[in-house]
Write a protein that holds these residues in place. Structure first.
Motif, PDB file in Angstrom:
ATOM      1  N   ARG A 240     113.381 109.397 106.776  1.00  0.00           N
ATOM      2  CA  ARG A 240     114.369 109.417 105.696  1.00  0.00           C
ATOM      3  C   ARG A 240     115.583 108.769 106.217  1.00  0.00           C
ATOM      4  NH1 ARG A 240     118.709 113.197 104.067  1.00  0.00           N
ATOM      5  NH2 ARG A 240     119.282 112.591 102.056  1.00  0.00           N
ATOM      6  N   VAL A 241     116.100 107.719 105.520  1.00  0.00           N
ATOM      7  CA  VAL A 241     117.572 106.977 105.972  1.00  0.00           C
ATOM      8  C   VAL A 241     118.594 107.553 104.979  1.00  0.00           C
ATOM      9  CG1 VAL A 241     118.470 104.801 106.129  1.00  0.00           C
ATOM     10  CG2 VAL A 241     116.019 105.149 106.506  1.00  0.00           C
ATOM     11  N   THR A 242     119.791 107.809 105.734  1.00  0.00           N
ATOM     12  CA  THR A 242     120.744 108.312 104.985  1.00  0.00           C
ATOM     13  C   THR A 242     122.030 107.497 105.070  1.00  0.00           C
ATOM     14  OG1 THR A 242     121.801 109.517 106.763  1.00  0.00           O
ATOM     15  CG2 THR A 242     120.513 110.793 105.573  1.00  0.00           C
ATOM     16  N   VAL A 243     122.994 107.680 104.245  1.00  0.00           N
ATOM     17  CA  VAL A 243     124.131 106.784 104.264  1.00  0.00           C
ATOM     18  C   VAL A 243     124.984 106.801 105.619  1.00  0.00           C
ATOM     19  CG1 VAL A 243     126.746 106.562 103.465  1.00  0.00           C
ATOM     20  CG2 VAL A 243     124.927 106.961 102.023  1.00  0.00           C
TER      21      VAL A 243
ATOM     22  N   MET B 142     123.514 106.996 108.367  1.00  0.00           N
ATOM     23  CA  MET B 142     122.520 106.292 109.287  1.00  0.00           C
ATOM     24  C   MET B 142     122.788 104.728 109.217  1.00  0.00           C
ATOM     25  SD  MET B 142     119.081 108.213 109.145  1.00  0.00           S
ATOM     26  CE  MET B 142     118.091 107.203 110.031  1.00  0.00           C
ATOM     27  N   MET B 143     123.322 104.270 108.127  1.00  0.00           N
ATOM     28  CA  MET B 143     123.934 102.692 107.897  1.00  0.00           C
ATOM     29  C   MET B 143     125.407 102.726 108.086  1.00  0.00           C
ATOM     30  SD  MET B 143     121.032 101.828 106.744  1.00  0.00           S
ATOM     31  CE  MET B 143     121.065 100.489 105.824  1.00  0.00           C
TER      32      MET B 143
ATOM     33  N   ARG C 101     113.272  99.750 104.819  1.00  0.00           N
ATOM     34  CA  ARG C 101     111.760  99.582 105.315  1.00  0.00           C
ATOM     35  C   ARG C 101     111.878  99.741 106.939  1.00  0.00           C
ATOM     36  NH1 ARG C 101     109.550  95.059 101.525  1.00  0.00           N
ATOM     37  NH2 ARG C 101     109.079  96.399  99.523  1.00  0.00           N
ATOM     38  N   PHE C 102     112.625  98.845 107.530  1.00  0.00           N
ATOM     39  CA  PHE C 102     112.838  98.862 109.183  1.00  0.00           C
ATOM     40  C   PHE C 102     113.043 100.196 109.713  1.00  0.00           C
ATOM     41  CE2 PHE C 102     115.141  98.528 113.047  1.00  0.00           C
ATOM     42  CZ  PHE C 102     114.301  97.817 113.877  1.00  0.00           C
ATOM     43  N   LEU C 103     114.233 101.002 109.045  1.00  0.00           N
ATOM     44  CA  LEU C 103     114.783 101.958 109.465  1.00  0.00           C
ATOM     45  C   LEU C 103     113.993 103.344 109.082  1.00  0.00           C
ATOM     46  CD1 LEU C 103     118.521 101.501 108.979  1.00  0.00           C
ATOM     47  CD2 LEU C 103     117.366 101.482 111.036  1.00  0.00           C
ATOM     48  N   ARG C 104     113.184 103.154 107.921  1.00  0.00           N
ATOM     49  CA  ARG C 104     112.562 104.315 107.396  1.00  0.00           C
ATOM     50  C   ARG C 104     111.353 104.327 108.508  1.00  0.00           C
ATOM     51  NH1 ARG C 104     110.355 103.096 101.948  1.00  0.00           N
ATOM     52  NH2 ARG C 104     112.464 104.119 101.251  1.00  0.00           N
TER      53      ARG C 104
END
Length: 335
Positions: free
Chosen positions: A199-202, A204-205, A191-194
């Motif tokens: 869109r949050v990808t692998v 991005m982690m 939620r924080f990164l969205r």
């Protein structure tokens, strides 16, 4: 470890190749000698890309440093990005490389550009037991499919298929699939990164920038102020005030394990999952093997299948160069 992936070889004279591994910061080169199924690397050099106008200038500087320009049967260079029509134009580097020009400048009969994670896949049949660190008790899988994944500047993955017609490599863009949280804590990170990125990808982690994203998200969840830290600072856990960083590294390793299990299923990699990249080898001493395997195997209704798949970290210092040295078959080189 790689019994299903042994490459065929022709007994006879040695085959000499120029091999390279080009990223945004460093251009690494070596000379490979293949004979009777064994590969030796020599004259390894790492050059900073910022010091050279283009790839060919860096290659010329390499030959000057080793004091010779030997004749080559082949040249194979791994590049950080997709190769199209025998060429690559880097996204994070103002360089363009073409196979025909590579052959000309290197003095090679055959030249090939491959994705950097394809090179890591091609190295798998040639790794010794000492070149990897197995995570958990599972040592041997089944079938002919291995996969390699890893976090560094970005996140990459590829698949190596063995069998009578292999080894054959399938390059993927698995780092750009959507991140899937598996608990409420990771849902809060998402939620924080969205809110920041959409869109949050692998990737991005699980990457250098991903470590920063995780650190900022976890700091927000914990109600703490996020310092302006680099990925290297986040993974350096021996400092006086590394509490937030420890939570970040813990979350990174949990997500890495979960994605390892996801890709084992997505790629059918029942022979084994290998982890490469610049980050995981530095964090080996922080890995709780039971916890890692529990996260990797939490894939109901196929948890039993994933539990039978080995997971290992590649610690060979020049794995991509070793893979580049073996990406072409002897038929491709000598035809």
């Amino acid at each position: 470890m790689t019994a299903h992936l042994k490459s065929g070889s022709v007994t006879g004279a040695a085959i000499r190749g120029l091999v390279g591994d080009i990223g945004g910061t460093n251009a690494r080169f070596a000379i490979a000698e293949r004979k009777d199924g064994k590969t030796k690397l020599a004259h390894f050099k790492s050059l900073e890309t910022a010091d050279h106008a283009d790839f060919y200038a860096a290659l010329t500087a390499y030959f000057e440093q080793i004091g010779e320009k030997p004749g080559f049967d082949y040249a194979c260079v791994a590049v950080a990005g997709p190769v199209k029509d025998g060429a690559i134009k880097f996204t994070n580097l103002d360089w363009e490389v073409r196979e025909d020009r590579l052959a000309q400048v290197a003095g090679a009969k055959t030249a090939k550009l491959i994705n950097d994670y394809a090179a890591l896949a091609y190295c798998l049949p040639h790794l010794a037991e000492s070149d990897t660190k197995t995570i958990g008790p599972v040592k041997t899988g089944f079938g002919d499919v291995h996969a390699v994944m890893g976090a560094g500047t970005g996140f990459g993955a590829s698949v190596l298929v063995g069998g009578p017609y292999g080894p054959y490599c399938l390059s993927t863009e698995s780092g750009h699939i959507s991140f899937a949280p598996v608990n409420d804590y990771e849902t809060e990170m998402l939620r924080f990164l969205r809110r920041k990125h959409g869109r949050v990808t692998v990737e991005m982690m699980l990457s250098g920038p991903g470590l920063v994203n995780l650190y900022q998200a976890i700091s927000s969840i914990r109600g703490e102020v996020a310092e302006d830290l680099t990925p290297a600072q986040i993974t350096h856990l021996e400092g006086e005030d590394a509490q937030g960083c420890r939570y970040t590294v813990e979350a990174f390793l949990d997500i890495l394990a979960s994605v390892c299990g996801d890709l084992a299923l997505a790629h059918g990699a029942t022979s084994g999952m290998f982890i490469a990249g610049g980050i995981a080898p530095r964090l080996i001493k922080h890995i709780d093997e039971l916890r890692f395997r529990a996260r990797m195997e939490a894939k109901a209704p196929l948890a039993g299948l994933v539990a039978s798949i080995p997971s290992s970290i590649i610690i060979h210092p020049y794995a991509a160069l070793l893979g580049s040295a073996n990406a072409l078959t002897e038929h491709q080189i000598l035809a």
